[in-house]
Design a protein around this motif. Structure first.
Motif, PDB file in Angstrom:
ATOM      1  N   GLY A 115     -45.593   3.775  20.295  1.00  0.00           N
ATOM      2  CA  GLY A 115     -45.169   4.854  19.134  1.00  0.00           C
ATOM      3  C   GLY A 115     -45.935   5.280  18.058  1.00  0.00           C
ATOM      4  O   GLY A 115     -45.826   5.950  17.252  1.00  0.00           O
ATOM      5  N   PHE A 116     -47.157   4.780  18.288  1.00  0.00           N
ATOM      6  CA  PHE A 116     -48.411   5.181  17.527  1.00  0.00           C
ATOM      7  C   PHE A 116     -49.395   6.037  18.024  1.00  0.00           C
ATOM      8  O   PHE A 116     -49.971   5.781  19.040  1.00  0.00           O
ATOM      9  N   ASP A 117     -49.593   7.090  17.324  1.00  0.00           N
ATOM     10  CA  ASP A 117     -50.368   8.276  17.662  1.00  0.00           C
ATOM     11  C   ASP A 117     -51.843   7.605  18.040  1.00  0.00           C
ATOM     12  O   ASP A 117     -52.679   8.059  19.120  1.00  0.00           O
ATOM     13  N   ASN A 118     -52.190   7.185  17.032  1.00  0.00           N
ATOM     14  CA  ASN A 118     -53.816   6.798  16.958  1.00  0.00           C
ATOM     15  C   ASN A 118     -53.911   5.345  17.120  1.00  0.00           C
ATOM     16  O   ASN A 118     -54.764   4.667  16.447  1.00  0.00           O
ATOM     17  N   ALA A 119     -53.566   4.875  18.313  1.00  0.00           N
ATOM     18  CA  ALA A 119     -53.837   3.457  18.478  1.00  0.00           C
ATOM     19  C   ALA A 119     -54.173   3.143  20.105  1.00  0.00           C
ATOM     20  O   ALA A 119     -53.007   3.505  20.888  1.00  0.00           O
ATOM     21  N   THR A 120     -55.081   2.620  20.638  1.00  0.00           N
ATOM     22  CA  THR A 120     -55.399   2.651  22.144  1.00  0.00           C
ATOM     23  C   THR A 120     -55.517   1.244  22.296  1.00  0.00           C
ATOM     24  O   THR A 120     -56.060   0.402  21.669  1.00  0.00           O
ATOM     25  N   VAL A 121     -54.862   0.758  23.537  1.00  0.00           N
ATOM     26  CA  VAL A 121     -54.883  -0.527  24.014  1.00  0.00           C
ATOM     27  C   VAL A 121     -55.882  -0.565  25.447  1.00  0.00           C
ATOM     28  O   VAL A 121     -55.642   0.321  26.258  1.00  0.00           O
ATOM     29  N   ASP A 122     -56.736  -1.446  25.301  1.00  0.00           N
ATOM     30  CA  ASP A 122     -57.640  -1.542  26.248  1.00  0.00           C
ATOM     31  C   ASP A 122     -58.009  -3.032  26.711  1.00  0.00           C
ATOM     32  O   ASP A 122     -58.626  -3.763  25.947  1.00  0.00           O
ATOM     33  N   ASP A 123     -57.491  -3.359  28.013  1.00  0.00           N
ATOM     34  CA  ASP A 123     -57.542  -4.924  28.194  1.00  0.00           C
ATOM     35  C   ASP A 123     -59.143  -4.935  28.925  1.00  0.00           C
ATOM     36  O   ASP A 123     -59.334  -4.362  30.084  1.00  0.00           O
ATOM     37  N   ARG A 124     -59.848  -5.703  28.282  1.00  0.00           N
ATOM     38  CA  ARG A 124     -61.170  -5.865  28.769  1.00  0.00           C
ATOM     39  C   ARG A 124     -61.541  -7.327  29.312  1.00  0.00           C
ATOM     40  O   ARG A 124     -62.720  -8.044  29.115  1.00  0.00           O
ATOM     41  N   SER A 125     -60.535  -7.745  29.655  1.00  0.00           N
ATOM     42  CA  SER A 125     -60.535  -9.521  29.947  1.00  0.00           C
ATOM     43  C   SER A 125     -61.588  -9.376  31.001  1.00  0.00           C
ATOM     44  O   SER A 125     -62.194 -10.513  31.236  1.00  0.00           O
ATOM     45  N   ASP A 126     -61.626  -8.743  32.096  1.00  0.00           N
ATOM     46  CA  ASP A 126     -62.643  -9.033  33.124  1.00  0.00           C
ATOM     47  C   ASP A 126     -64.044  -8.436  32.725  1.00  0.00           C
ATOM     48  O   ASP A 126     -64.947  -8.850  33.422  1.00  0.00           O
ATOM     49  N   SER A 127     -64.237  -7.872  31.876  1.00  0.00           N
ATOM     50  CA  SER A 127     -65.654  -7.263  31.311  1.00  0.00           C
ATOM     51  C   SER A 127     -66.314  -8.761  30.348  1.00  0.00           C
ATOM     52  O   SER A 127     -67.291  -8.525  30.274  1.00  0.00           O
ATOM     53  N   TYR A 128     -65.287  -9.482  29.750  1.00  0.00           N
ATOM     54  CA  TYR A 128     -65.668 -10.455  29.068  1.00  0.00           C
ATOM     55  C   TYR A 128     -65.646 -11.874  29.579  1.00  0.00           C
ATOM     56  O   TYR A 128     -64.993 -12.162  30.414  1.00  0.00           O
ATOM     57  N   ALA A 129     -66.920 -12.831  29.088  1.00  0.00           N
ATOM     58  CA  ALA A 129     -66.784 -14.053  29.453  1.00  0.00           C
ATOM     59  C   ALA A 129     -66.846 -14.666  28.050  1.00  0.00           C
ATOM     60  O   ALA A 129     -67.159 -14.106  27.136  1.00  0.00           O
ATOM     61  N   LEU A 130     -66.141 -15.874  28.169  1.00  0.00           N
ATOM     62  CA  LEU A 130     -65.958 -16.775  26.915  1.00  0.00           C
ATOM     63  C   LEU A 130     -66.576 -17.999  27.004  1.00  0.00           C
ATOM     64  O   LEU A 130     -65.939 -18.685  27.930  1.00  0.00           O
ATOM     65  N   ILE A 131     -67.541 -18.460  26.120  1.00  0.00           N
ATOM     66  CA  ILE A 131     -68.394 -19.753  26.400  1.00  0.00           C
ATOM     67  C   ILE A 131     -67.988 -19.961  24.851  1.00  0.00           C
ATOM     68  O   ILE A 131     -68.303 -19.738  23.946  1.00  0.00           O
ATOM     69  N   ALA A 132     -67.310 -21.630  24.931  1.00  0.00           N
ATOM     70  CA  ALA A 132     -67.080 -22.273  23.516  1.00  0.00           C
ATOM     71  C   ALA A 132     -68.183 -23.462  23.403  1.00  0.00           C
ATOM     72  O   ALA A 132     -68.567 -23.948  24.492  1.00  0.00           O
ATOM     73  N   VAL A 133     -68.807 -23.514  22.193  1.00  0.00           N
ATOM     74  CA  VAL A 133     -69.653 -24.787  22.013  1.00  0.00           C
ATOM     75  C   VAL A 133     -68.800 -25.155  20.747  1.00  0.00           C
ATOM     76  O   VAL A 133     -68.936 -24.713  19.634  1.00  0.00           O
ATOM     77  N   GLN A 134     -68.318 -26.575  20.975  1.00  0.00           N
ATOM     78  CA  GLN A 134     -67.675 -27.293  20.017  1.00  0.00           C
ATOM     79  C   GLN A 134     -68.050 -28.736  19.740  1.00  0.00           C
ATOM     80  O   GLN A 134     -68.579 -29.213  20.474  1.00  0.00           O
ATOM     81  N   GLY A 135     -68.160 -29.008  18.409  1.00  0.00           N
ATOM     82  CA  GLY A 135     -68.487 -30.193  18.041  1.00  0.00           C
ATOM     83  C   GLY A 135     -69.344 -30.263  16.951  1.00  0.00           C
ATOM     84  O   GLY A 135     -69.808 -28.999  16.361  1.00  0.00           O
ATOM     85  N   PRO A 136     -69.599 -31.587  16.054  1.00  0.00           N
ATOM     86  CA  PRO A 136     -70.328 -31.397  14.891  1.00  0.00           C
ATOM     87  C   PRO A 136     -71.922 -30.948  15.177  1.00  0.00           C
ATOM     88  O   PRO A 136     -72.394 -30.547  14.209  1.00  0.00           O
ATOM     89  N   ARG A 137     -72.189 -30.843  16.322  1.00  0.00           N
ATOM     90  CA  ARG A 137     -73.891 -30.442  16.481  1.00  0.00           C
ATOM     91  C   ARG A 137     -73.511 -28.990  17.092  1.00  0.00           C
ATOM     92  O   ARG A 137     -74.778 -28.680  17.280  1.00  0.00           O
TER      93      ARG A 137
END
Lengths: 127, 368
Positions: free
Chosen positions: B134-156
Motif C-alpha cells: 500500500g506504500f508507493d515508495n517502499a521496495t522490499v528486497d530479500d538479499r539473504s542469499d547475497s549476505y553472510a553473517l559472522i558474529a564475534v562475541q565476547g569481552p575480547r
C-alpha cells in the motif's frame, strides 16, 4: 570417527560390555555415543545391589542438547557403579572405554542381542 | 550426510575442515559444535567466540516510504529510528501473535535492513511485501542469499576486530551499526548479538565470508574459538533472550513473553495487530514467562510440564539446558496466570516431579 575396540561387545543402544570375569561384566557407552551426545553433564546410574533386566532402562545421561536412557544390556545384579563419573561426567566424553565406565553387573547369563565389534562398526557407519 | 534441499552457508567447507558436528537447522546445514560446546560457551563468556550466522535472513526496505511501511508492518516505531541505529522488534499477525522477532537496522535515511530468523525469513519476506504494497515508495528486497553473517562475541571481541579495521569500534554503541572495511572487506559492523556478551555482527557479501572468517580467526589467535549453535543456544538462554519456536510462536503475544515494551502505539497510521494488541495491553496475560533453576541435576527441557505441589499441570517449559555459567540446569517456562507467584513448583521430568526455583530473568548479566 571414533575407534571401536575389538575385545568388547556392543548393543544397538550404543553401549559396550566386557566379557564376563567371574560372572561380572563392565558396561559403558561407546565413543560414538559420547561424541554424538556432546558434553555429558550428568549421569544417573542404578544403585549398587539393584536388580536389572536386559533391555530395560536403568539410568540416564544428560548432555547439553538431550537426555538419553542408559539400558542394562544383561540381566543380573549391579555390583559396582563408577562414582567418579557421577562426580565428573566429563570423564565419559574423555575416556568412554576406560575411566568412563559406568557400572558392573553380576549376570545370570541372560542378555539382549549383542553385536561384535565389526557389526557395531557397521551400525554406526550406517547411522 | 547429504540432505536434499538443505542449504549450505558460504562457510560450509570451513566448518568441515574444522571438524564441526553439523545439524540441519531451519533448512540449513549448520555447525552445532566444533569440539566441546561447553568450552565454546565459556570462551564467549570469558574471551571471544566466532559464529557463522549466515542462515539468518536479510531483507531490505528502501525508498522514501520505507520507514512508514515498516511502521505499518511491524509493532515497533521504525520511522523514528536514527540512522546508524538498530532496534529489537517483532512482526505480528492481526491477532497479535508473533510471526517473528527481528532486529531492524537503519542503514540510511531511506534504507532499512530487517534481520529475520532463518526459519521465518520466507514468511517475513512475504508479509513485508504484502504489507508494504500500500506504500508507493517502499521496495522490499530479500538479499539473504547475497549476505553472510559472522558474529564475534565476547569481552575480547572489540580488541580482536580493532586489529582488522580502523572503524571507531570503541565509540560504536550497543545496537548501532556502521559500514567499514574489515580486513579489507566491505562490511556492515553492528554492535548486536544473542549471547549476553559485548560483541559484533558482521554482514558481508557471501563471496567474502571465507576470507573474513579466516582473517578474524588469525587476528583472534588463542583468544578466539569458533562456536556452534549449541553454545549459541545456552548463551542466549542464560541471557534470558527468547528463541522463536520456543518462547515465541504465532500463538504467543509480545505481552505473554514479557516484551510488551516493544509494542509502540504512539506512531502514525495503523499497523498490523494494533486492534488486538491494544486490547491485550490492558488485559493481564493468561500466562507469564519465567526463569527456573532446577534444584537437582536433571534438566527441564522444551515441552516438559510444570506442575504445582499437588501435581496439577500449571505451565510448560519452553527452553531448558544445563547452564555452564551457573553449573545447574536452567529453563524458561510459561506459567499459567494464578500460579505465577507459586513458590513450590516442579517440572515433570519423564514422570518424576523435580523441584525448581523461580528466578528473575536473565540468569546471567555481564559485568560492564
Amino acid at each position: 570417527m571414533s575407534t571401536v575396540p575389538e575385545t568388547l561387545s556392543y548393543t544397538e543402544e550404543h553401549e559396550w560390555i566386557t566379557e564376563p570375569a567371574d560372572g561380572v561384566v563392565t558396561i559403558g557407552i561407546t565413543g560414538y555415543a559420547a561424541d554424538a551426545l556432546g558434553d555429558i553433564v550428568y549421569v544417573s546410574l542404578p544403585q549398587e545391589g539393584a536388580a536389572v533386566e536386559a533391555g530395560e532402562p536403568c539410568g540416564e545421561a544428560e548432555s547439553t542438547k538431550s537426555v538419553s536412557d542408559i539400558y542394562a544390556p544383561v540381566t543380573g545384579e549391579v555390583v559396582a557403579v563408577n562414582g567418579s563419573v557421577e562426580e565428573d561426567p566429563g570423564i565419559v566424553n574423555a575416556d568412554p572405554y576406560g575411566e568412563g565406565w559406568l557400572f558392573k553387573i553380576r549376570t545370570n547369563g541372560d542378555s539382549g542381542d549383542l553385536l561384535d565389534a565389526p557389526a557395531y562398526s557397521k551400525l554406526i557407519e550406517e547411522a | 550426510m547429504s540432505v536434499p534441499d538443505t542449504k549450505k552457508t558460504p562457510l560450509h567447507e570451513v566448518h568441515d575442515e574444522l571438524g564441526a558436528t553439523v545439524t540441519e537447522f531451519a533448512g540449513y546445514l549448520m555447525p552445532l559444535r566444533y569440539g566441546s560446546e561447553t568450552a565454546e560457551h565459556q570462551a564467549v563468556r570469558t574471551s571471544a567466540g566466532l559464529f557463522d550466522l549466515s542462515h539468518m535472513g536479510e531483507i531490505f526496505l528502501t525508498g522514501p516510504q520505507a520507514g512508514a511501511a515498516l511502521d505499518h508492518a511491524l509493532i515497533g516505531h521504525l520511522s523514528g529510528l536514527a540512522v546508524g541505529r538498530a532496534r529489537y522488534t517483532m512482526i505480528c499477525n492481526a491477532a497479535g501473535g508473533v510471526l517473528d522477532d527481528l532486529i531492524v537496522y537503519r542503514l540510511a535515511a531511506e534504507t532499512y535492513m530487517v534481520v529475520a530468523n532463518a526459519a521465518n525469513a520466507a514468511t517475513v519476506r512475504a508479509q513485508l511485501i504484502e504489507r508494504a504494497s500500500g506504500f508507493d515508495n517502499a521496495t522490499v528486497d530479500d538479499r539473504s542469499d547475497s549476505y553472510a553473517l559472522i558474529a564475534v562475541q565476547g569481552p575480547r571481541a572489540q580488541g580482536i576486530l580493532e586489529k582488522l579495521t580502523d572503524a571507531p569500534l570503541a565509540d560504536l554503541k550497543y545496537y548501532a551499526i556502521l559500514a567499514a572495511p574489515v580486513a579489507g572487506i566491505d562490511a556492515l559492523v553492528a554492535r548486536t548479538g544473542y549471547t549476553g556478551e559485548d560483541g559484533f555482527e558482521l554482514f558481508v557479501s557471501a563471496g567474502d565470508a571465507v576470507r573474513l572468517w579466516q582473517a578474524v580467526t588469525e587476528a583472534g589467535g588463542d583468544d578466539l574459538r569458533p562456536a556452534g549453535l549449541s553454545a549459541r543456544d545456552t548463551l542466549r538462554l542464560e541471557a534470558g533472550m527468547p528463541l522463536y519456536g520456543n518462547e515465541l510462536t504465532a500463538e504467543t503475544t509480545p505481552y505473554d513473553a514479557g516484551l510488551g515494551r516493544t509494542v509502540k502505539f504512539d506512531k502514525a497510521g495503523d499497523f498490523v495487530g494494533r486492534t488486538a494488541l491494544t486490547a491485550l495491553a490492558d488485559t493481564p496475560p493468561g500466562r507469564t514467562l519465567v526463569g527456573l533453576v532446577a534444584r537437582g541435576r536433571r534438566v527441564p527441557r522444551h515441552g516438559y510440564d510444570i506442575v504445582t505441589s499437588d501435581g496439577t499441570p500449571c505451565g510448560i517449559v519452553t527452553s531448558g539446558a544445563p547452564s555452564p555459567t551457573l553449573g545447574k540446569p536452567i529453563a524458561m517456562a510459561y506459567i499459567d496466570a494464578g500460579h505465577a507467584d507459586d513458590t513450590d513448583l516442579a517440572v515433570d521430568i519423564r514422570g518424576k516431579h523435580e523441584p525448581v526455583d523461580k528466578v528473575a530473568l536473565p540468569f546471567y548479566r555481564r559485568t560492564p
